[in-house]
Design a protein around this motif. Structure first.
Motif, PDB file in Angstrom:
ATOM      1  N   LEU A   1       0.825  -1.192   0.000  1.00  0.00           N
ATOM      2  CA  LEU A   1       0.000   0.000   0.000  1.00  0.00           C
ATOM      3  C   LEU A   1       0.862   1.244   0.000  1.00  0.00           C
ATOM      4  O   LEU A   1       1.977   1.255   0.506  1.00  0.00           O
ATOM      5  N   HIS A   2       0.330   2.305  -0.579  1.00  0.00           N
ATOM      6  CA  HIS A   2       0.913   3.629  -0.452  1.00  0.00           C
ATOM      7  C   HIS A   2      -0.098   4.500   0.282  1.00  0.00           C
ATOM      8  O   HIS A   2      -1.295   4.437   0.022  1.00  0.00           O
ATOM      9  N   PHE A   3       0.388   5.325   1.188  1.00  0.00           N
ATOM     10  CA  PHE A   3      -0.476   6.222   1.931  1.00  0.00           C
ATOM     11  C   PHE A   3      -0.133   7.651   1.555  1.00  0.00           C
ATOM     12  O   PHE A   3       1.037   8.009   1.434  1.00  0.00           O
ATOM     13  N   VAL A  58      -6.831  13.881  -9.192  1.00  0.00           N
ATOM     14  CA  VAL A  58      -5.717  13.767 -10.135  1.00  0.00           C
ATOM     15  C   VAL A  58      -5.078  12.384 -10.098  1.00  0.00           C
ATOM     16  O   VAL A  58      -4.191  12.092 -10.901  1.00  0.00           O
ATOM     17  N   THR A  59      -5.508  11.527  -9.180  1.00  0.00           N
ATOM     18  CA  THR A  59      -4.987  10.150  -9.120  1.00  0.00           C
ATOM     19  C   THR A  59      -6.113   9.136  -9.290  1.00  0.00           C
ATOM     20  O   THR A  59      -6.000   7.995  -8.834  1.00  0.00           O
ATOM     21  N   LYS A  60      -7.191   9.530  -9.967  1.00  0.00           N
ATOM     22  CA  LYS A  60      -8.374   8.676 -10.057  1.00  0.00           C
ATOM     23  C   LYS A  60      -8.124   7.388 -10.835  1.00  0.00           C
ATOM     24  O   LYS A  60      -8.882   6.422 -10.698  1.00  0.00           O
ATOM     25  N   ARG A  61      -7.071   7.340 -11.643  1.00  0.00           N
ATOM     26  CA  ARG A  61      -6.771   6.121 -12.402  1.00  0.00           C
ATOM     27  C   ARG A  61      -5.959   5.106 -11.587  1.00  0.00           C
ATOM     28  O   ARG A  61      -5.734   3.988 -12.046  1.00  0.00           O
ATOM     29  N   ILE A  62      -5.510   5.506 -10.412  1.00  0.00           N
ATOM     30  CA  ILE A  62      -4.723   4.604  -9.568  1.00  0.00           C
ATOM     31  C   ILE A  62      -5.674   3.846  -8.643  1.00  0.00           C
ATOM     32  O   ILE A  62      -6.508   4.464  -7.968  1.00  0.00           O
ATOM     33  N   PRO A  63      -5.578   2.516  -8.577  1.00  0.00           N
ATOM     34  CA  PRO A  63      -6.488   1.739  -7.720  1.00  0.00           C
ATOM     35  C   PRO A  63      -6.347   2.138  -6.250  1.00  0.00           C
ATOM     36  O   PRO A  63      -5.237   2.297  -5.739  1.00  0.00           O
ATOM     37  N   LYS A  64      -7.480   2.299  -5.599  1.00  0.00           N
ATOM     38  CA  LYS A  64      -7.485   2.643  -4.182  1.00  0.00           C
ATOM     39  C   LYS A  64      -7.406   1.377  -3.330  1.00  0.00           C
ATOM     40  O   LYS A  64      -7.721   0.270  -3.778  1.00  0.00           O
ATOM     41  N   ALA A  65      -6.970   1.568  -2.098  1.00  0.00           N
ATOM     42  CA  ALA A  65      -6.928   0.482  -1.119  1.00  0.00           C
ATOM     43  C   ALA A  65      -7.681   0.935   0.125  1.00  0.00           C
ATOM     44  O   ALA A  65      -7.966   2.124   0.301  1.00  0.00           O
ATOM     45  N   ASN A  66      -8.010  -0.010   0.983  1.00  0.00           N
ATOM     46  CA  ASN A  66      -8.708   0.340   2.215  1.00  0.00           C
ATOM     47  C   ASN A  66      -7.828   1.245   3.075  1.00  0.00           C
ATOM     48  O   ASN A  66      -6.621   0.997   3.216  1.00  0.00           O
ATOM     49  N   THR A  83      -0.459  -0.837  -4.926  1.00  0.00           N
ATOM     50  CA  THR A  83       0.584  -0.901  -5.952  1.00  0.00           C
ATOM     51  C   THR A  83       0.647  -2.279  -6.595  1.00  0.00           C
ATOM     52  O   THR A  83       1.548  -2.557  -7.379  1.00  0.00           O
ATOM     53  N   SER A  84      -0.299  -3.136  -6.261  1.00  0.00           N
ATOM     54  CA  SER A  84      -0.300  -4.496  -6.800  1.00  0.00           C
ATOM     55  C   SER A  84      -1.420  -4.647  -7.822  1.00  0.00           C
ATOM     56  O   SER A  84      -2.593  -4.401  -7.527  1.00  0.00           O
ATOM     57  N   THR A  85      -1.053  -5.017  -9.054  1.00  0.00           N
ATOM     58  CA  THR A  85      -2.020  -5.270 -10.119  1.00  0.00           C
ATOM     59  C   THR A  85      -1.783  -6.667 -10.665  1.00  0.00           C
ATOM     60  O   THR A  85      -0.731  -6.951 -11.241  1.00  0.00           O
ATOM     61  N   GLY A 129      -1.037  -9.239  -9.079  1.00  0.00           N
ATOM     62  CA  GLY A 129       0.127  -9.826  -8.438  1.00  0.00           C
ATOM     63  C   GLY A 129       1.443  -9.166  -8.784  1.00  0.00           C
ATOM     64  O   GLY A 129       2.496  -9.596  -8.319  1.00  0.00           O
ATOM     65  N   THR A 130       1.419  -8.123  -9.609  1.00  0.00           N
ATOM     66  CA  THR A 130       2.645  -7.437 -10.025  1.00  0.00           C
ATOM     67  C   THR A 130       2.746  -6.087  -9.320  1.00  0.00           C
ATOM     68  O   THR A 130       1.783  -5.316  -9.305  1.00  0.00           O
ATOM     69  N   GLN A 131       3.917  -5.821  -8.736  1.00  0.00           N
ATOM     70  CA  GLN A 131       4.133  -4.548  -8.072  1.00  0.00           C
ATOM     71  C   GLN A 131       4.446  -3.471  -9.107  1.00  0.00           C
ATOM     72  O   GLN A 131       5.239  -3.685 -10.030  1.00  0.00           O
ATOM     73  N   ALA A 132       3.818  -2.329  -8.956  1.00  0.00           N
ATOM     74  CA  ALA A 132       4.022  -1.227  -9.899  1.00  0.00           C
ATOM     75  C   ALA A 132       4.317   0.048  -9.132  1.00  0.00           C
ATOM     76  O   ALA A 132       3.761   0.290  -8.056  1.00  0.00           O
ATOM     77  N   ALA A 133       5.198   0.870  -9.692  1.00  0.00           N
ATOM     78  CA  ALA A 133       5.508   2.161  -9.077  1.00  0.00           C
ATOM     79  C   ALA A 133       4.372   3.139  -9.353  1.00  0.00           C
ATOM     80  O   ALA A 133       3.765   3.116 -10.427  1.00  0.00           O
ATOM     81  N   LEU A 134       4.089   3.967  -8.381  1.00  0.00           N
ATOM     82  CA  LEU A 134       3.024   4.949  -8.538  1.00  0.00           C
ATOM     83  C   LEU A 134       3.604   6.282  -8.994  1.00  0.00           C
ATOM     84  O   LEU A 134       4.662   6.703  -8.532  1.00  0.00           O
ATOM     85  N   LYS A 135       2.882   6.933  -9.880  1.00  0.00           N
ATOM     86  CA  LYS A 135       3.271   8.254 -10.343  1.00  0.00           C
ATOM     87  C   LYS A 135       2.189   9.233  -9.928  1.00  0.00           C
ATOM     88  O   LYS A 135       1.073   9.211 -10.452  1.00  0.00           O
ATOM     89  N   VAL A 136       2.528  10.075  -8.967  1.00  0.00           N
ATOM     90  CA  VAL A 136       1.571  11.050  -8.453  1.00  0.00           C
ATOM     91  C   VAL A 136       2.197  12.434  -8.552  1.00  0.00           C
ATOM     92  O   VAL A 136       3.424  12.576  -8.628  1.00  0.00           O
ATOM     93  N   PRO A 137       1.385  13.478  -8.568  1.00  0.00           N
ATOM     94  CA  PRO A 137       1.932  14.829  -8.718  1.00  0.00           C
ATOM     95  C   PRO A 137       2.600  15.326  -7.439  1.00  0.00           C
ATOM     96  O   PRO A 137       2.323  14.843  -6.339  1.00  0.00           O
ATOM     97  N   ASP A 138       3.489  16.298  -7.613  1.00  0.00           N
ATOM     98  CA  ASP A 138       4.081  16.972  -6.467  1.00  0.00           C
ATOM     99  C   ASP A 138       3.026  17.838  -5.782  1.00  0.00           C
ATOM    100  O   ASP A 138       2.021  18.232  -6.386  1.00  0.00           O
ATOM    101  N   ILE A 139       3.259  18.122  -4.528  1.00  0.00           N
ATOM    102  CA  ILE A 139       2.439  19.084  -3.788  1.00  0.00           C
ATOM    103  C   ILE A 139       3.308  20.313  -3.546  1.00  0.00           C
ATOM    104  O   ILE A 139       4.417  20.204  -3.012  1.00  0.00           O
TER     105      ILE A 139
END
Length: 349
Positions: free
Chosen positions: A2-4, A295-303, A314-316, A318-328
């Motif tokens: 998970l990413h928080f 702005v991250t609506k295409r990234i799957p959410k987790a509980n 970050t798991s799709t 069974g494959t781990q994928a890096a997340l690309k999100v904007p800077d704040i």
């Protein structure tokens, strides 16, 4: 995995270079990062007692595990580190106990303490990690710090002694003190405000336990290898608050992917060296999370996992994928920007 979504706590400086630091300052202290407590914390080691002090830029008093005593003669029994006691009849005792620095709604009024015919000077301090009231006894001590000229500078200061067997149970290993770096008249910078020192304090907090940071006291320049890091920094004024000895900055807006989240007028953010994550008021937090979610609506959410309300998977298949999100981006006073990269806004679990 998970990413928080998190927002970094605002720090005076956060530089992760591992090069040797050469500072043209009055003195310096190495800083260490600790990850063996409930949250990441930072400490500095004072050479005289060999005590590791928690760095707190908001604390009004410096205090550590020690025993105040009236007899500092060699051979006098001491159960640990002993420092010269301050009598309850001395003016400094009354000043400390009646100052706003020692007043807290959670603390009962301190009462004089008599032992073997001597009157000690107890006063209240608040533990920065659990906000509990701790009784401290005023004493005098000498801080020995290493000068950049390779000498040792000794500064006299009023500090508090607390029972080391009970006061630091939630602290990182071997950290048995709190080093106050606030604007309080009883914090360390006020004690060092004397010739030949220049009252300019800089913190470079380490991003990893393996690479130490540094506390610099003096006007600089501050070299990492052959680069004066002052040329790499942006500057915004530090503000004061009438009810705090801490440091504040003005924040005009929060920008996420070129769109501003407007803030109420005169919004300020308090800097901290003991909080792991930024805390936002509800009326600011909600629109920030809404914008980040959009702005991250295409990234799957987790509980959600406490204390976070927005989490990503970050798991799709069974494959781990890096997340690309904007800077704040924090838009600060004077048109300066503080960019918080995705490497900091996201926490892996």
């Amino acid at each position: 995995m998970l990413h928080f979504l998190q927002v970094i706590v605002l720090l005076l400086a956060f530089i992760s270079y591992q090069h040797e630091a050469i500072a043209q300052s009055d003195f310096f202290l190495p800083l260490n990062k600790h990850t063996d407590a409930a949250k990441p914390l930072y400490s500095a080691r004072i050479y005289k007692e060999g005590t590791n002090y928690l760095i707190d830029i908001d604390a009004p008093f410096t205090w550590f595990g020690c025993w105040p005593t009236w007899n500092m003669q060699p051979g006098n029994y001491c159960p640990g580190v002993c420092t010269p006691a301050v009598s309850c009849y001395e003016d400094i005792c009354n000043k400390v106990r009646t100052s706003s620095s020692s007043k807290s709604p959670s603390c009962p009024p301190a009462q004089d303490s008599d032992y073997e015919g001597e009157c000690y000077c107890p006063y209240n301090v608040v533990d920065p990690l659990d906000s509990k009231c701790v009784i401290s006894y005023l004493s005098n001590d000498t801080f020995d710090v290493r000068m950049t000229s390779n000498g040792i500078y000794s500064a006299n200061a009023n500090v508090g002694c607390v029972d080391p067997s009970t006061a630091f149970l939630s602290y990182p290993k071997d950290v048995t003190g709190v080093l106050a770096l606030s604007t309080s008249p009883y914090a360390l910078p006020a004690s060092l405000n004397q010739p030949p020192l220049n009252r300019t304090l800089s913190l470079c907090l380490p991003s990893a336990s393996a690479a130490p940071g540094i506390l610099l006291y003096g006007n600089g320049p501050y070299y990492l290898s052959d680069v004066d890091v002052r040329s790499l920094l942006s500057y915004t004024p530090l503000l004061k608050h009438p009810d705090s000895f801490g440091y504040f900055i003005s924040v005009n807006s929060i920008v996420i992917k070129k769109r501003s989240v407007d803030l109420p007028g005169n919004t300020t953010a308090k800097l901290s060296s003991v909080e792991a994550y930024t805390t936002l008021r509800t009326d600011i937090y909600n629109p920030v999370v809404r914008r980040f979610t959009m702005v991250t609506k295409r990234i799957p959410k987790a509980n959600p996992v406490a204390p976070f309300s927005l989490c990503y998977s970050t798991s799709t298949n069974g494959t781990q994928a890096a997340l690309k999100v904007p800077d704040i981006i924090l838009n600060l006073q004077g048109g300066k920007n503080w960019t918080i990269s995705s490497a900091i806004t996201l926490l892996n679990r």
